[in-house]
Design a protein around this motif. Structure first.
Motif, mmCIF file in Angstrom:
data_model
loop_
_atom_site.group_PDB
_atom_site.id
_atom_site.type_symbol
_atom_site.label_atom_id
_atom_site.label_comp_id
_atom_site.label_asym_id
_atom_site.label_seq_id
_atom_site.Cartn_x
_atom_site.Cartn_y
_atom_site.Cartn_z
ATOM 1 N N VAL A 7 13.515 -7.183 1.609
ATOM 2 C CA VAL A 7 14.773 -7.081 0.841
ATOM 3 C C VAL A 7 15.449 -8.493 1.057
ATOM 4 O O VAL A 7 15.714 -8.913 2.151
ATOM 5 N N MET A 8 15.780 -9.182 0.044
ATOM 6 C CA MET A 8 16.354 -10.427 -0.114
ATOM 7 C C MET A 8 17.872 -10.195 -0.541
ATOM 8 O O MET A 8 18.030 -9.360 -1.512
ATOM 9 N N GLY A 9 18.769 -11.113 -0.282
ATOM 10 C CA GLY A 9 20.091 -10.923 -1.108
ATOM 11 C C GLY A 9 21.162 -11.840 -0.540
ATOM 12 O O GLY A 9 20.955 -12.578 0.154
ATOM 13 N N TRP A 14 20.683 -15.271 0.318
ATOM 14 C CA TRP A 14 19.373 -15.317 -0.275
ATOM 15 C C TRP A 14 18.451 -16.153 0.461
ATOM 16 O O TRP A 14 17.412 -16.833 0.022
ATOM 17 N N THR A 15 18.473 -16.398 1.846
ATOM 18 C CA THR A 15 17.820 -17.505 2.734
ATOM 19 C C THR A 15 16.464 -16.635 3.400
ATOM 20 O O THR A 15 15.343 -17.104 2.969
ATOM 21 N N GLN A 16 16.784 -15.789 3.992
ATOM 22 C CA GLN A 16 15.470 -15.062 4.875
ATOM 23 C C GLN A 16 15.288 -13.801 4.433
ATOM 24 O O GLN A 16 13.998 -13.522 4.511
ATOM 25 N N GLY A 17 16.126 -12.982 4.237
ATOM 26 C CA GLY A 17 16.010 -11.552 3.868
ATOM 27 C C GLY A 17 15.643 -10.732 5.242
ATOM 28 O O GLY A 17 15.672 -11.211 6.207
ATOM 29 N N GLU A 18 15.148 -9.606 4.851
ATOM 30 C CA GLU A 18 14.448 -8.627 5.877
ATOM 31 C C GLU A 18 13.211 -8.045 5.649
ATOM 32 O O GLU A 18 13.266 -7.193 4.523
ATOM 33 N N GLU A 19 12.223 -8.022 6.612
ATOM 34 C CA GLU A 19 11.311 -7.462 6.304
ATOM 35 C C GLU A 19 11.275 -5.854 6.489
ATOM 36 O O GLU A 19 12.115 -5.343 7.411
ATOM 37 N N MET A 20 10.786 -5.282 5.371
ATOM 38 C CA MET A 20 10.605 -3.764 5.467
ATOM 39 C C MET A 20 9.655 -2.980 6.195
ATOM 40 O O MET A 20 8.575 -3.579 5.858
ATOM 41 N N SER A 21 9.705 -1.911 6.799
ATOM 42 C CA SER A 21 8.612 -1.391 7.427
ATOM 43 C C SER A 21 8.002 -0.237 6.509
ATOM 44 O O SER A 21 8.697 0.342 6.157
ATOM 45 N N LYS A 45 17.518 -8.083 -4.137
ATOM 46 C CA LYS A 45 16.403 -7.888 -4.831
ATOM 47 C C LYS A 45 15.235 -7.693 -3.794
ATOM 48 O O LYS A 45 15.183 -8.145 -2.727
ATOM 49 N N PHE A 46 14.079 -7.257 -4.259
ATOM 50 C CA PHE A 46 13.004 -6.995 -3.306
ATOM 51 C C PHE A 46 11.865 -7.661 -3.744
ATOM 52 O O PHE A 46 11.425 -8.014 -5.001
ATOM 53 N N GLY A 62 24.176 -8.343 -13.751
ATOM 54 C CA GLY A 62 23.466 -9.556 -14.340
ATOM 55 C C GLY A 62 22.609 -9.388 -15.395
ATOM 56 O O GLY A 62 22.325 -8.364 -15.855
ATOM 57 N N GLU A 63 21.800 -10.282 -15.862
ATOM 58 C CA GLU A 63 21.067 -10.456 -17.062
ATOM 59 C C GLU A 63 19.650 -11.137 -16.691
ATOM 60 O O GLU A 63 19.869 -12.263 -16.219
ATOM 61 N N GLY A 64 18.809 -10.744 -17.525
ATOM 62 C CA GLY A 64 17.442 -11.860 -17.354
ATOM 63 C C GLY A 64 16.960 -11.946 -16.091
ATOM 64 O O GLY A 64 16.962 -11.171 -15.258
ATOM 65 N N MET A 65 16.691 -13.273 -15.529
ATOM 66 C CA MET A 65 16.149 -13.658 -14.490
ATOM 67 C C MET A 65 17.086 -13.538 -13.452
ATOM 68 O O MET A 65 16.814 -13.527 -12.300
ATOM 69 N N MET A 66 18.573 -13.442 -13.561
ATOM 70 C CA MET A 66 19.419 -13.427 -12.701
ATOM 71 C C MET A 66 20.044 -11.913 -12.466
ATOM 72 O O MET A 66 21.113 -11.450 -11.922
ATOM 73 N N LYS A 67 19.289 -10.851 -13.098
ATOM 74 C CA LYS A 67 19.475 -9.514 -12.813
ATOM 75 C C LYS A 67 19.104 -9.177 -11.499
ATOM 76 O O LYS A 67 18.129 -9.343 -10.876
ATOM 77 N N ASN A 68 19.996 -8.297 -10.746
ATOM 78 C CA ASN A 68 19.636 -8.079 -9.280
ATOM 79 C C ASN A 68 20.226 -6.507 -9.187
ATOM 80 O O ASN A 68 21.049 -5.957 -10.152
ATOM 81 N N ASN A 69 19.953 -5.887 -8.083
ATOM 82 C CA ASN A 69 20.418 -4.621 -7.903
ATOM 83 C C ASN A 69 21.851 -4.777 -7.222
ATOM 84 O O ASN A 69 21.960 -5.913 -6.323
ATOM 85 N N LEU A 70 22.638 -3.679 -7.268
ATOM 86 C CA LEU A 70 23.992 -4.099 -6.574
ATOM 87 C C LEU A 70 23.964 -2.963 -5.389
ATOM 88 O O LEU A 70 23.636 -1.807 -5.550
ATOM 89 N N LEU A 71 24.288 -3.352 -4.061
ATOM 90 C CA LEU A 71 24.524 -2.596 -2.991
ATOM 91 C C LEU A 71 25.852 -2.519 -2.749
ATOM 92 O O LEU A 71 26.527 -3.744 -2.261
ATOM 93 N N VAL A 72 26.614 -1.444 -2.573
ATOM 94 C CA VAL A 72 27.908 -1.303 -2.191
ATOM 95 C C VAL A 72 27.921 -0.613 -0.818
ATOM 96 O O VAL A 72 27.705 0.449 -0.762
ATOM 97 N N VAL A 73 28.502 -1.510 0.302
ATOM 98 C CA VAL A 73 28.826 -0.883 1.643
ATOM 99 C C VAL A 73 30.197 -0.596 1.777
ATOM 100 O O VAL A 73 31.177 -1.527 1.766
#
Length: 74
Positions: A7-9, A14-21, A45-46, A62-73
């Motif tokens: 998971v990157m974000g 948007w640098t390292q992200g987190e590995e998912m198990s 984004k994954f 967002g739209e096109g290549m800039m489309k991302n998921n939104l995570l609200v904490v």
């Protein structure tokens, strides 16, 4: 079946992200991770086996290549 999922974000610029198990169940795997985030809105984004993917379970922004998921904490 995916082998490597990250998971990157915006949570880390948007640098390292987190590995998912993976958790295997029969013919499929469900990938998960735990992120310690402050309250706020994050775009994510994954990276699945080297290809960008969106989750159909999360809202998008967002739209096109800039489309991302939104995570609200909260």
């Amino acid at each position: 079946m995916a082998e490597c999922v990250q998971v990157m974000g915006s949570f880390d610029g948007w640098t390292q992200g987190e590995e998912m198990s993976p958790e295997y169940s029969g013919d499929y795997a469900r990938f998960s991770t735990i992120l310690k985030l402050r309250p706020g809105r994050y775009e994510i984004k994954f990276l699945v086996d080297g290809e960008w993917q969106l989750s159909p379970e999360l809202p998008t922004v967002g739209e096109g290549m800039m489309k991302n998921n939104l995570l609200v904490v909260e």
